[in-house]
Enzyme design. Structure first.
Site, short mmCIF file in Angstrom:
data_model
loop_
_atom_site.label_atom_id
_atom_site.label_comp_id
_atom_site.label_asym_id
_atom_site.label_seq_id
_atom_site.Cartn_x
_atom_site.Cartn_y
_atom_site.Cartn_z
N GLY A 78 31.47 41.34 49.91
CA GLY A 78 32.37 42.50 49.92
C GLY A 78 33.66 42.32 50.70
NE ARG B 4 23.23 43.19 30.15
CZ ARG B 4 23.41 42.45 31.24
NH1 ARG B 4 23.94 42.95 32.32
NH2 ARG B 4 23.05 41.18 31.26
CB ILE C 125 27.42 42.02 31.69
CG1 ILE C 125 27.39 40.55 32.06
CG2 ILE C 125 28.22 42.34 30.43
CD1 ILE C 125 28.45 39.68 31.47
CG ASN D 250 36.97 42.36 37.55
OD1 ASN D 250 36.24 42.45 38.56
ND2 ASN D 250 37.02 41.27 36.81
CG HIS E 271 38.56 36.48 36.80
ND1 HIS E 271 37.19 36.38 36.62
CD2 HIS E 271 39.08 35.30 36.38
CE1 HIS E 271 36.91 35.19 36.10
NE2 HIS E 271 38.04 34.52 35.95
C1 GRF Z 1 35.74 37.12 44.64
O1 GRF Z 1 36.22 35.80 44.51
C2 GRF Z 1 35.93 37.87 43.36
O2 GRF Z 1 37.15 37.60 42.73
C3 GRF Z 1 34.80 37.32 42.56
O3 GRF Z 1 33.72 37.31 43.44
C4 GRF Z 1 34.21 37.10 44.75
C5 GRF Z 1 33.71 38.26 45.58
O4 GRF Z 1 34.01 38.07 46.93
N1 GRF Z 1 34.62 37.93 41.31
P1 GRF Z 1 33.82 39.29 47.93
O5 GRF Z 1 32.43 39.85 47.70
O6 GRF Z 1 34.88 40.30 47.64
O7 GRF Z 1 33.96 38.69 49.30
#
Ligand code: GRF
Length: 216
Positions: free
Chosen positions: A17, A70, A97, A112, A114
């Site tokens: 997080g 889901r 998902i 989101n 990524h």
């Molecule tokens: C981040 O790199 C995010 O982009 C990816 O998972 C990781 C999560 O890191 N999808 P955190 O839990 O926010 O530290």
């Protein structure tokens, strides 16, 4: 002059997080246009849940393994979001998902982050994918969520160099620093009405911050 109401944001996480913490910290600024009203995880043991609770944010865990499918799990998430009065949802390392129905229900209201410069390197192991491709620039992307995985209109991106001798961990460490800057900046744009969807693209009405590549 009346202070505009802050947009109510829920954050979905599965792990440590750190992006969520960056959003929570940014939202402490009275001028930030959003407030974090809920942090929800599919894993009650997620480190991020205790970090959110320590920051005084309401938390909820919904274990996906307790739901038959889901769609039922997503319906429970949806109910929790509505109960919290969420107006926007931020996925931040949420590793499930989501069903098309759920995503469509939050269309234009779910972001989101990524860890790649989309549309390159969708899915998982993005840093290993970038190293295997031999790119010199890598980075992260905040985008609106659509049913197709890691697709959706791009709000903002930040880039980092790929250095000789990088391995996936060293590259991830460089990218996550940018993620924690980018996500609050992108959320501020969306919640503040400065980034809006127009014919499947994001139109931005703001001056880019240094080091943040908006899609201008
Ligand atoms: C981040 O790199 C995010 O982009 C990816 O998972 C990781 C999560 O890191 N999808 P955190 O839990 O926010 O530290």
């Amino acid at each position: 002059m009346a202070v505009p109401a802050k947009v109510r944001v829920a954050i979905l996480i599965s792990g440590r997080g750190s992006n969520m913490v960056a959003l929570v910290e940014a939202a402490r600024d009275p001028a930030f246009p959003a407030e974090i009203v809920l942090v929800l995880s599919n894993d009650s043991g997620a480190e991020g849940l205790s970090r959110a609770a320590a920051a005084g944010i309401p938390t909820k865990a919904l274990d996906h393994r307790s739901y038959p499918d889901r769609a039922t799990f997503d319906a429970a998430i949806d109910a929790a979001l509505r109960e919290a009065g969420a107006e926007l949802v931020c996925l931040a390392g949420f590793m499930r998902i989501l069903t098309d129905g759920f995503v469509e229900g939050w269309a234009g209201r779910m972001l989101n982050i990524h860890p790649s410069l989309l549309p390159l390197f969708k899915g998982t192991h993005t840093h290993a994918q970038a190293l295997a491709a031999g790119v010199r620039l890598h980075g992260c992307t905040v985008h609106f969520v659509v049913p197709e995985l890691d697709a959706g209109p791009i709000v903002a991106q930040a880039a980092v160099p790929v250095r000789q001798g990088d391995d996936p961990d060293s590259l991830a460490a460089r990218v996550i620093v940018q993620e924690r800057r980018l996500y609050p900046a992108a959320l501020a744009l969306v919640a503040g009405g400065k980034a809006r969807l127009d014919a499947g693209r994001v139109v931005i009405d703001a001056v880019p911050s240094e080091g943040v590549l908006f899609s201008l």
